[in-house]
Write a protein that holds these residues in place. Structure first.
Motif, short mmCIF file in Angstrom:
data_model
loop_
_atom_site.label_atom_id
_atom_site.label_comp_id
_atom_site.label_asym_id
_atom_site.label_seq_id
_atom_site.Cartn_x
_atom_site.Cartn_y
_atom_site.Cartn_z
N PHE A 160 2.81 -6.81 -6.02
CA PHE A 160 2.77 -5.56 -6.53
C PHE A 160 2.02 -5.28 -7.39
CE2 PHE A 160 2.81 -0.93 -5.41
CZ PHE A 160 3.93 -0.09 -6.20
N ALA B 151 -3.87 11.56 0.96
CA ALA B 151 -3.10 10.87 1.53
C ALA B 151 -2.93 10.27 2.52
CB ALA B 151 -1.77 10.67 0.88
N TYR C 196 -1.75 -4.61 -6.64
CA TYR C 196 -2.05 -3.62 -5.79
C TYR C 196 -1.63 -2.47 -6.88
CZ TYR C 196 -1.49 -6.21 -1.78
OH TYR C 196 -2.37 -6.68 -0.82
N ARG C 197 -0.65 -2.53 -7.77
CA ARG C 197 -0.78 -0.83 -8.56
C ARG C 197 -1.79 -0.34 -9.28
NH1 ARG C 197 2.14 1.12 -12.90
NH2 ARG C 197 2.46 -1.06 -13.86
N PHE D 28 3.65 1.47 -1.18
CA PHE D 28 4.53 1.80 -2.35
C PHE D 28 3.83 2.12 -3.56
CE2 PHE D 28 8.85 1.19 -2.36
CZ PHE D 28 9.07 0.53 -1.36
N CYS D 29 2.72 1.71 -3.16
CA CYS D 29 1.14 2.50 -4.10
C CYS D 29 1.84 3.68 -4.29
CB CYS D 29 -0.32 1.97 -4.11
SG CYS D 29 -0.28 0.61 -4.39
N ILE D 30 1.25 4.25 -2.79
CA ILE D 30 1.02 5.78 -3.10
C ILE D 30 2.51 6.16 -3.33
CG2 ILE D 30 1.24 7.55 -1.02
CD1 ILE D 30 0.02 5.49 0.73
N ALA E 184 -4.25 1.36 -7.74
CA ALA E 184 -3.09 2.88 -6.85
C ALA E 184 -3.64 4.32 -7.32
CB ALA E 184 -2.26 2.97 -6.86
N ASP E 185 -4.88 4.94 -5.99
CA ASP E 185 -4.74 6.02 -6.49
C ASP E 185 -4.63 7.02 -5.57
OD1 ASP E 185 -8.29 5.60 -4.89
OD2 ASP E 185 -5.94 5.58 -4.07
N GLY E 186 -3.78 6.98 -5.06
CA GLY E 186 -2.61 7.88 -3.86
C GLY E 186 -3.34 7.96 -2.85
N ARG E 187 -4.04 7.48 -2.23
CA ARG E 187 -4.69 6.32 -1.52
C ARG E 187 -4.90 5.60 -0.53
NH1 ARG E 187 -11.36 9.08 -1.02
NH2 ARG E 187 -10.49 7.58 0.69
N SER E 188 -4.43 5.32 0.45
CA SER E 188 -4.65 4.22 1.56
C SER E 188 -5.54 3.14 0.93
CB SER E 188 -4.46 4.35 2.76
OG SER E 188 -4.03 3.55 3.37
N LEU E 189 -5.08 1.74 0.92
CA LEU E 189 -6.00 0.82 0.46
C LEU E 189 -7.12 0.46 2.43
CD1 LEU E 189 -4.54 -2.61 -0.21
CD2 LEU E 189 -6.13 -0.83 -1.44
N ASP F 269 0.91 -1.03 -0.13
CA ASP F 269 -0.07 -0.04 -0.22
C ASP F 269 0.69 1.31 0.32
OD1 ASP F 269 -2.92 0.93 2.15
OD2 ASP F 269 -2.28 1.74 -0.30
#
Lengths: 164, 422
Positions: B67, B89, B71-72, A44-46, B75-80, A42
């Motif tokens: 990843f 964020a 996950y990637r 690394f996604c950010i 990814a939208d800049g916010r935590s899961l 998570d």
């Protein structure tokens, strides 16, 4: 697919360098290797979404560790809050009434079944300690869909439980 | 990119000699302090690398593959785990620093340094685990009183006192002593300690019996953090969150029974019985800070960095641990640690400050003389302050201090006991 990363090479190198350390840190805090990996992924996604700035940060390793801490706090805080929401829902006498979505969403042909399924999903993640990835794989959905369904149910329950 | 340049100047190899459990404890402590800023980030980085080497391999290639594929894409800049509807964020949790624990004249010195550091900007002190004198004084004046160690006490009180000491000894062996209230309500008597070992926890409980009522204290020590700590039955009275000594107790009502419980991921402490809310809070107010072990590990690590070890006086019988504190104070990141013990209405404090710059502490004293007591080649300065005996001494750049209000305690004997433990 996904967001393009302007500097794939440096990202990969940083990932290889930091993954073990971040897993060690997260595992020490969370006490669960799967949840630790999810917190690291998570983070690394950010990092990747903000790569234009994070790659130019004076200390990207420090940035990653700090963001990992914040991700874990988010994880603990929202799981604890959702756990209370679940308990509150289970203790109410109108659980069946709660688990019916109101909105007329054309994609939700069976609103009550969707809410029930989402409730099971939320319990799986919050009460069973499952990662979002594990819960998503069990249901054959993406991690993103898992998150969206949890968000939807959570907002629905909070609204319903606050009604007199 | 390589390890930050600054870390190359400091030697962290002493961490290599620490056990994995101790290193993981340091990381947990780093996480638990407000925003993690109180620790040395380079040391944390080193420790994480050490643990990675010990606990690996972690197969980063397979993790990278997960990843990229799992996950990637989302990814939208916010935590899961950012389940709020608002965007952005994950922001740092704004944990307010614990209240400063002033201690005699030193209290003002610590506070002054903290405020000065804040005013300088860009840095903050992260005190934690502290009480203010006013709270202590109020607590001492509350309706219930500590069990006295007076020789002329009634036989039942003497029996209860022995029972309490025995309880504490048993709890100490279980590693639970610092979770247990250091006193109990007037009019109640302690029963025996019951201990159960379950699959996921060790559970201990004691019931205090009164004329027509009773209450029980449970302590559960979980092997691993869990969300399955059980469910409490309650009526529709709103749950109250009660803060004391760095812990949040949730007070629930179920008809004629009140329950208070707190859980930190490892220990769950529960008090329940036919008590009034005020009585229940009085019991909770007697529970010590849970941070003793954590802060000891931290100060031991700090001392190891300067080539020293933590030595400790022999605490006189009847004194129980009550509160502790740990500060890292900029700009020099001096580390200040102390523990306070209590017996009846008397208290004893032992602490130290590791200076990385000039010493700054000052102490209040009355107009009595300062005695220079030389023992084991070290000069200890002993002076009084209106009934409190204080001793201060330096070992290289570490300043040690101790004070005790109980006139029956020989402070020189306490000092000698420190060296006896070496």
């Amino acid at each position: 697919m996904g967001n393009s990363i302007p500097d794939e090479g440096p990202i990969t190198t940083l990932y290889q360098e930091m993954y073990g350390r971040m897993i060690a840190y997260a595992s020490s805090v969370l006490g669960d290797r799967s949840l630790a990996e999810e917190a690291v992924q998570d983070t690394f996604c950010i990092f990747c979404v903000k790569a234009e700035t994070t790659l130019r940060h004076e200390n990207p390793q420090g940035w990653l560790m700090r963001t990992l801490q914040n991700v874990m706090r988010n994880m603990q805080r929202h799981r604890a809050a959702a756990s209370r929401l679940i308990m509150q829902s289970l203790q109410t006498e109108r659980l069946e009434e709660l688990l019916v979505y109101d909105e007329e969403d054309v994609e939700l042909l069976y609103g009550d079944l969707a809410a029930h399924a989402d409730f099971q999903l939320l319990k799986r993640v919050v009460l069973d300690g499952c990662t979002m990835l594990e819960a998503a794989q069990e249901r054959g959905i993406t991690v993103e869909a898992c998150k969206k369904r949890i968000q939807r149910l959570r907002a629905h329950l909070k609204r319903k439980l606050s009604d007199p | 990119m390589s390890v930050p340049e600054q870390s190359k100047k400091r030697d962290y190899s002493h961490y290599d000699r620490m056990s994995t459990a101790e290193l993981e404890q340091i990381l947990r402590l780093d996480f638990q302090t407000s925003d993690g800023q109180a620790s040395d980030p380079d040391a944390i980085f080193y420790i994480a690398g050490l643990l990675a080497n010990r606990n690996g391999p972690f197969e980063p290639d397979a993790a990278w593959e997960r990843f990229q594929t799992q996950y990637r894409p989302c990814a939208d800049g916010r935590s899961l785990y950012d389940w709020d509807d608002s965007g952005g964020a994950p922001a740092a949790e704004q944990t307010p620093p614990g209240s400063v624990r002033p201690r005699h004249g030193r209290q003002l010195a610590v506070l002054a340094v903290v405020l000065a550091a804040l005013l300088l900007g860009g840095m903050a002190a992260w005190p934690s685990g502290a009480d203010i004198p006013g709270q202590f004084a109020q607590w001492a004046d509350e309706t219930f009183r500590f069990v006295s160690a007076d020789a002329g006490a009634a036989s039942s009180s003497s029996t209860d006192e022995k029972a309490l000491r025995r309880l504490r000894s048993q709890l100490r062996e279980l590693g639970m002593e610092d979770r247990f209230p250091i006193s109990y309500l007037e009019g109640f008597h302690p029963g025996k300690l019951n201990v159960s070992t379950l699959n996921d926890r060790v559970s201990a409980d004691v019931t205090f019996s009164g004329a027509y009522r009773s209450y029980t204290v449970w302590i559960d020590h979980f092997i691993q953090p869990t969300d399955n700590t059980g469910t409490f039955e309650k009526d529709d009275t709103p749950v109250e969150a009660y803060e004391h000594n760095d812990q949040t107790f949730y007070i629930l009502s179920n008809e004629d029974t009140l329950t208070a419980t707190t859980y930190n991921g490892e220990f769950m402490v529960t008090v329940a019985g036919a008590l009034t809310r005020e009585e229940l809070k009085t019991v909770l107010n007697a529970i010590p800070s849970p941070n003793f072990a954590q802060y000891r590990v931290q100060i031991q690590a700090d001392l190891a960095q300067v080539g020293q070890s933590l030595y400790f006086p022999q605490i006189p019988e009847g004194f129980f641990p009550y509160s502790c504190s740990y500060f890292v104070i900029p700009p020099n990141f001096d580390a200040d640690w102390s523990e306070s013990y209590i017996r009846g209405e008397e208290y004893l404090t032992f602490g130290l400050t590791i200076y990385h710059g000039s010493p700054w502490a000052h102490y209040s004293k009355d107009d009595g003389p300062v005695e220079e007591y030389v023992y084991q080649g070290i000069t200890h300065y002993i002076f009084g302050n209106e009934g409190t005996a204080t001793a201060v001494w330096m070992v290289e750049d570490t300043e040690y201090y101790m004070w005790v209000t109980d006139a029956t305690v020989d402070i020189k004997q306490l000092l000698r006991s420190i060296y006896a433990s070496e």
